[in-house]
Design an enzyme around this catalytic site. Structure first.
Site, PDB file in Angstrom:
ATOM      1  N   CYS A 104       0.828  -1.208   0.000  1.00 18.31           N
ATOM      2  CA  CYS A 104       0.000   0.000   0.000  1.00 18.31           C
ATOM      3  C   CYS A 104       0.866   1.263   0.000  1.00 18.31           C
ATOM      4  O   CYS A 104       0.395   2.335  -0.346  1.00 18.31           O
ATOM      5  CB  CYS A 104      -0.938   0.004   1.195  1.00 18.31           C
ATOM      6  N   ASN A 105       2.128   1.134   0.365  1.00 23.09           N
ATOM      7  CA  ASN A 105       3.001   2.304   0.418  1.00 23.09           C
ATOM      8  C   ASN A 105       3.933   2.432  -0.779  1.00 23.09           C
ATOM      9  O   ASN A 105       4.591   3.457  -0.929  1.00 23.09           O
ATOM     10  CB  ASN A 105       3.864   2.267   1.691  1.00 23.09           C
ATOM     11  N   HIS A 132      18.718   0.616  -1.674  1.00 21.65           N
ATOM     12  CA  HIS A 132      17.321   1.017  -1.482  1.00 21.65           C
ATOM     13  C   HIS A 132      16.493  -0.161  -0.970  1.00 21.65           C
ATOM     14  O   HIS A 132      15.726  -0.015  -0.014  1.00 21.65           O
ATOM     15  CB  HIS A 132      16.755   1.535  -2.810  1.00 21.65           C
ATOM     16  N   ALA A 189       7.293  -3.451  10.582  1.00 24.16           N
ATOM     17  CA  ALA A 189       7.811  -4.805  10.357  1.00 24.16           C
ATOM     18  C   ALA A 189       7.130  -5.534   9.207  1.00 24.16           C
ATOM     19  O   ALA A 189       7.690  -6.468   8.636  1.00 24.16           O
ATOM     20  CB  ALA A 189       7.658  -5.627  11.630  1.00 24.16           C
ATOM     21  N   ALA A 238     -19.744   3.720  18.927  1.00 20.41           N
ATOM     22  CA  ALA A 238     -19.447   2.839  17.793  1.00 20.41           C
ATOM     23  C   ALA A 238     -18.742   3.619  16.692  1.00 20.41           C
ATOM     24  O   ALA A 238     -19.042   3.483  15.514  1.00 20.41           O
ATOM     25  CB  ALA A 238     -20.735   2.214  17.276  1.00 20.41           C
TER      26      ALA A 238
END
Lengths: 269, 481
Positions: B52-53, B101, B117, B196
């Protein structure tokens, strides 16, 4: 000489435990710390056996031998707890105590008692073994309780730093302390019964004015008091931990006080 | 010695989430993309890391313009809307920097939350994905395989030897860690959720993942409570009945929109009809606060509000950032090892050619000798052959070792030239194959070259760091974040 080696090993074992506290968990360092702790206790046990074989008496008579034996009791208890993963970190609470006791014994000089101890028989051996187990239980409860109080304080202060992360969870400490107290109480109770039986059989009376009897009964009463703190409103776990720490201090303090004020009146003290 | 390795991609540092989510690859898409990269770039090896990054393609051997062009086209095909051009959001790194990298990414130094992690598992998965692509030879070839394994080992070492991963770095994970520090295992623990809201649900989900089982939800809007309770296999309770439940739970998570405290010390103590033996963790993430601060004074009750949790997160992030220099030094050592390994591979064809030449000479001379000594017994012939074999091996041992060492130390190209000259090898070494592919010269003048015609032209390295210019280039330096 072996006692000195054991003392050095205890100090050596304390170093990696302290390193873990400041640098965070490192599996290799935990292994080294545990290994050094075991080595220290083994050396201490060897020194005790050596004392026994050399002087033909258990190191119970006189302040220095008794302090050393008390340290060994704690060391054995610590080794028993080490395999319990996080619970093994109670070493940080127990090792300084062992270092102080063994260091004190070395400073005073671990010499045999001039008095004839005259202890013998299965009953007496069982009495001593169970009494040691009882004190081991209290020592474990003390170390677990001390760490519980520190962890409790850190969490109440809303700190989740290196100290908190190193110390096991409250639930683990509570469980270790509870097991230590239960086993210790049962063992000490049996030790008292056997001791009295041995005393009546061999000396004809309960010897209730003997300092070591006073100390033993007080130790038993401390157990009862700690259990009693688990009753009542509020967090009983916290009170129990606090009571274990105070109780152990009372037992050790009473021993020292009796030893200093009533020296020579009893074999053990 | 040259390292014709490239990484081209987009990351949270160069592209906003709207772009990253469009160039993110699912497993099947990634397999197709890897096959496309091989066919279009004639790349021996390729691995696609998509999280996702970040989405990053590692290519070996890579040529500068063509690799960048093909990858940008692949990304462009996925981007709809905005302006359709991925170049402003992409970055590229070459040679040793590309290797460094990956090491940095895998160790969590380039993560959105330093020391995170999860990336280690994602890097491992990316390598496995490349291995699983039905291609011969495997896309996870010797160089990328070695690089990724090195990155994983380095990442593991960094995590175990530095404080980069210490502490937790999100409000939800701090809540889980706190609960763990109080209860040890969370298995079977009971939680009461007040309100909620979204953040509350995030924390509840994190706690449930750790084993919190019995969930009771109280909300002013009962339907919403029912919905959340069902989702977590719990039960909805009317708000008025929370005091009946408080005595039985281990954790209270509060996130209502109430303008006044909904949990006071009086409510709490009244609910404890029997002496409470175990601790209670109260997490109040509502603004304004739902829980009266006096609740935290109750023995055995641990109260944390949203500022407390954030403050812990900040402390942890600070601790992790302090560990970065130590982590970088660990990574530098692994990078050196990898580059030395790669450099030693480059010398393999030369060594092989040297040994083949020696073997040919040995066999030719033995043939002549045996022709002249026809009366030798088989045992005597075997002895002579053994002598020649041992003589050859001993003669070549020192040059072989020195060559490998020289490559690792950076003096390899000169040594290779000397060996070629001394042994009159010419292009023999290149023809003998083995090792990695020799580095071709690119049409754009980079030391890294094109493999389009399949030719193999050995080129001396210009700068000793890599065939392609070292360093990172964002394809548009004003790329938005």
């Amino acid at each position: 000489m072996i006692h000195l080696s054991a003392f050095v090993a205890y100090v050596g074992a304390l170093v990696p435990w302290a390193y873990l506290l400041f640098r965070g968990p490192r599996p290799n360092v935990v292994a080294v710390a545990s290994g050094l702790t075991v080595v220290a206790v083994l050396l201490h046990a060897m020194a005790t056996v050596d004392f026994w074989l050399t002087y033909d008496q258990l190191p119970l008579g006189g302040l220095a031998p008794a302090l050393s034996s008390l340290a060994l009791v704690g060391g054995v208890a610590l080794v028993a707890v080490l395999p319990l993963r996080e619970a093994g970190r109670i070493a940080l609470g127990l090792l300084p105590l062992l270092v102080a006791l063994e260091g004190g014994a070395l400073l005073l000089g671990i010499e045999p008692s001039p008095m004839d101890l005259g202890f013998s028989g299965v009953g007496f051996v069982l009495h001593v073994a169970l009494a040691f187990l009882g004190l081991q239980g209290l020592a474990v409860a003390f170390a677990a309780g001390l760490l519980y109080l520190i962890q409790h304080h850190e969490l109440k202060m809303k700190r989740l730093g290196r100290l908190s992360r190193f110390i096991p969870p409250l639930a683990t400490l509570e469980k270790v302390g509870r097991v230590g107290l239960t086993v210790g109480f049962a063992s000490l109770s049996l030790a008292l019964i056997l001791g009295w039986a041995w005393t009546v059989q061999n000396l004809g009376s309960l010897q209730i004015d003997d300092p070591k009897v006073i100390w033993a009964v007080l130790s038993w009463a401390v157990f009862v008091a700690i259990f009693a703190t688990r009753r009542g409103p509020g967090s009983s776990e916290y009170r129990s931990a606090l009571a274990a720490v105070i109780g152990f201090a009372v037992v050790v303090g009473t021993y020292l006080a009796l030893r200093l004020t009533a020296a020579g009146t009893g074999f053990f003290l | 010695m040259s390292l014709p390795l490239a990484v081209v991609g987009v990351s949270h540092e160069t592209a906003p989430v709207e772009i990253r989510e469009q160039v993110a690859y699912g497993v099947d898409e990634a397999r197709s993309a890897l096959l496309a990269l091989r066919s279009e770039l004639a790349a021996d090896e390729a691995v696609l890391l998509s999280t996702c990054n970040r989405t990053e393609a590692y290519i070996f051997p890579a040529t500068r313009e063509r690799t960048r062009g093909v990858l940008l086209r692949l990304f462009r095909e996925r981007i709809g809307g905005i302006d359709g051009d991925p170049a402003p959001y992409a970055f590229e790194k070459w040679g040793a920097d590309a290797a460094g990298h990956l090491l940095s990414v895998t160790a969590g130094l380039d993560a959105m939350v330093t020391g995170e992690a999860e990336i280690q598992g994602q890097v491992r998965d990316a390598l496995e994905l490349a291995r699983s692509v039905p291609a011969t030879p495997s896309l996870a070839g010797p160089v990328l395989n070695r690089l990724f394994q090195t990155a994983l080992a380095a990442g593991g070492q960094v995590r175990s030897e530095t404080r980069i991963g210490e502490g937790t770095a999100s409000v939800a994970s701090v809540a889980v860690e706190l609960a763990g520090k109080i209860f040890g295992s969370l298995h079977g623990k009971r939680i009461l959720v007040l309100g909620a809201g979204m953040t509350g649900e995030l924390i509840l989900t994190a706690l449930a993942r750790e084993g919190v089982q019995s969930v009771a939800v109280a909300n002013r809007t009962y339907d919403r409570a029912v919905h959340l309770a069902r989702k977590h296999h719990g039960q909805a309770v009317p708000f008025e009945r929370i005091s009946n439940i408080l005595a039985t739970v281990d954790i209270v998570l509060s996130s209502t929109a109430a303008p006044h405290p909904v949990l006071t010390r009086a409510i709490l103590t009244e609910s404890f009809t029997e002496p409470r033996r175990r601790p209670l963790l109260v997490i109040d993430i509502a603004i304004p606060r739902d829980v009266d601060p006096a609740v935290g004074d109750e023995p055995g009750v641990f109260l944390y509000n949203v500022d407390d949790l954030r403050s812990i997160v900040e402390e942890h992030v600070q601790l992790r950032e302090e560990a970065i220099p130590e982590a970088r030094s660990v990574l530098a050592e692994h990078r050196r090892t990898f580059l030395a390994w790669h450099a030693s591979r480059e010398v393999v064809p030369v060594i092989r050619a040297m040994r083949e030449r020696a073997t040919r000479i040995k066999e030719s001379e033995l043939g002549r000798l045996f022709a002249r000594l026809a009366g030798l017994a088989p045992e005597e012939r075997a002895l002579v052959e053994e002598f020649a074999r041992r003589f050859q091996n001993k003669l070549l041992h020192a040059p072989t070792v020195r060559l490998k060492k020289g490559m690792a130390e950076g003096s390899g190209p000169e040594l290779v030239e000397v060996v070629r000259f001394l042994y009159e090898m010419g292009d023999e070494a290149a023809r003998s194959g083995g090792g990695s592919r020799p580095v071709p010269r690119g049409a754009d003048g980079d030391a890294a070259g094109s493999l389009r015609d399949g030719s193999v032209q050995k080129q001396p390295d210009a700068d000793g760091h890599g065939s392609a210019p070292a360093g990172t280039e964002n394809l548009n330096r004003s790329a938005p974040r």
